[in-house]
Enzyme design. Structure first.
Site, PDB file in Angstrom:
ATOM      1  N   ASN A   1      -7.694   4.693  -3.780  1.00 51.73           N
ATOM      2  CA  ASN A   1      -7.295   3.232  -2.541  1.00 51.73           C
ATOM      3  C   ASN A   1      -6.514   2.838  -3.115  1.00 51.73           C
ATOM      4  OD1 ASN A   1      -6.798   1.698  -0.417  1.00 51.73           O
ATOM      5  ND2 ASN A   1      -9.287   1.283  -0.207  1.00 51.73           N
TER       6      ASN A   1
ATOM      7  N   CYS B   1       0.414  -1.450  -0.309  1.00 49.94           N
ATOM      8  CA  CYS B   1      -0.378   0.243   0.074  1.00 49.94           C
ATOM      9  C   CYS B   1       0.800   1.753   0.227  1.00 49.94           C
ATOM     10  CB  CYS B   1      -0.871   0.171   1.250  1.00 49.94           C
ATOM     11  SG  CYS B   1       0.268   0.492   2.722  1.00 49.94           S
TER      12      CYS B   1
ATOM     13  N   HIS C   1      -2.620   1.457   7.354  1.00 48.38           N
ATOM     14  CA  HIS C   1      -2.882   2.318   5.069  1.00 48.38           C
ATOM     15  C   HIS C   1      -2.518   2.830   4.414  1.00 48.38           C
ATOM     16  CE1 HIS C   1      -4.486  -0.093   1.621  1.00 48.38           C
ATOM     17  NE2 HIS C   1      -5.453   0.468   1.732  1.00 48.38           N
TER      18      HIS C   1
END
Length: 355
Positions: A317, A161, A297
């Site tokens: 995302n 991520c 994240h």
């Protein structure tokens, strides 16, 4: 003779056997959340819904036992989704492609464990950047600043991520500075940025920005494609063109106004806590559900706006375009808490690029 405790499983096996030859092949008429109230009324309708969901998402299971196991998880997730949709007023959850995964499985695959999260719980290094780069202010369309969105929403599955967040920000500032949208390589960061970052075991965006500066740029994705796993570093890929940045800058922590000021100019790398169960099934709206501020994240803030009296930040995302609002989530701002929704104001940085 079967014991009473085994009868439900036998009946369910029978149901699957009978229904497998009779369920309609066309896709379920999914509502905005992927199910209708009628789907919750009896086992036949639930099985029908599950089979239609399997077709919709192209799921395949190795055995009937595995399929039964996934059906039980699917039912539990559907219960959670329906219960939350009854009380949440500003956002809603839906039956996305993760509906057959338990929440623990989802966290382990997409966020890593609590001990080794995608961000590792490390503190960012300080940089020597002298300030924000001058970038053209983008026009706003319904609150979403179109030129700041960068490339398509990528699906990075189980790895990196932090690399996605870094690349999204670099793609954005490069587009603003040059007028060209160039997709860049997360894989190069995963394979080669190993001094402080640890590939699929975690990393931080500031370290990745520093790596790009020190190496004189980052390759295009087409020249260094994503493998969904750690590979061997190949920094020198022939005469491949690289995209450069001149430095990076940290936004003051827990300062939403500074974050918005920076976001008006370019996409930002931000960190959030995404381990709440509602995140797994977020489907749309302005998210204002329960979440903490234990950052796990890395994502990219790409714009901000307001809708029906709710102010939000638009976040890009890395869980693919089927998640959320085509890969994006609107997260509430002006929460009254310094850290912001899910800690989004705690750790923000962005790359700079001289024109």
């Amino acid at each position: 003779m079967a014991s009473p405790s085994s009868l439900p499983k036998l009946l369910l096996l029978a149901c699957f056997t009978i229904l497998s030859s009779s369920i309609r092949s066309s896709a379920h008429d999914f509502s905005i959340v992927g199910y209708s109230p009628d789907d919750l009324t009896c086992i036949d309708k639930l099985i029908n819904l599950f089979e239609s969901w399997i077709d919709k998402h192209g799921k395949k299971y190795k055995s009937l036992e595995e399929k039964l196991h996934r059906f039980e998880i699917f039912k539990d997730n559907l219960k959670h989704i329906d219960e939350r949709n009854k009380v949440a007023s500003n956002y809603w959850l839906g039956l996305n492609e993760f509906a057959d995964m338990s929440h623990d499985e989802f966290k382990n695959m997409y966020l890593g464990s609590r001990q080794i999260s995608c961000l590792k719980g490390m503190s960012p290094i300080k940089n020597s950047s002298t300030g924000m780069s001058r970038a053209c202010l983008s026009r706003s369309t319904g609150g979403r600043k179109e030129p700041l969105l960068g490339s398509r929403t990528k699906d990075l599955v189980v790895c990196s991520c932090w690399a996605f967040s870094t690349v999204a920000a670099v793609e954005g500032i490069n587009q603003i500075a040059t007028g060209n949208l160039t997709e860049l390589s997360e894989q190069e960061l995963i394979d080669c940025d190993t001094t402080y970052n640890n590939g699929c075991n975690g990393g931080l965006m500031d370290y990745a920005f520093a790596y790009i500066v020190s190496k004189g740029g980052i390759h295009k994705e087409e020249d260094y494609p994503y493998l969904m796993e750690e590979g061997t570093c190949e920094e020198n890929r022939g005469e491949s063109e690289v995209v450069t940045i001149s430095g990076y800058h940290d936004v003051p922590a827990n300062d939403e106004q500074s974050l918005l000021k920076a976001l008006a100019n370019q996409p930002l790398s931000v960190a959030i806590e995404a381990s709440g169960r509602d995140f797994q099934f977020y489907s749309g709206g302005v998210f204002d559900g329960h979440c903490g501020t234990e950052l796990d994240h890395g994502v990219a803030a790409v714009g901000y706006g307001s809708s029906k009296g709710l102010d939000y930040i638009i976040v890009k995302n890395s869980w693919g375009p089927k998640w959320g609002e085509k890969g994006f989530i609107r997260m509430k701002r002006n929460t009254g808490k310094p850290a912001g929704m899910c800690g989004i104001n705690k750790m923000t940085s962005f790359p700079t690029k001289n024109k």
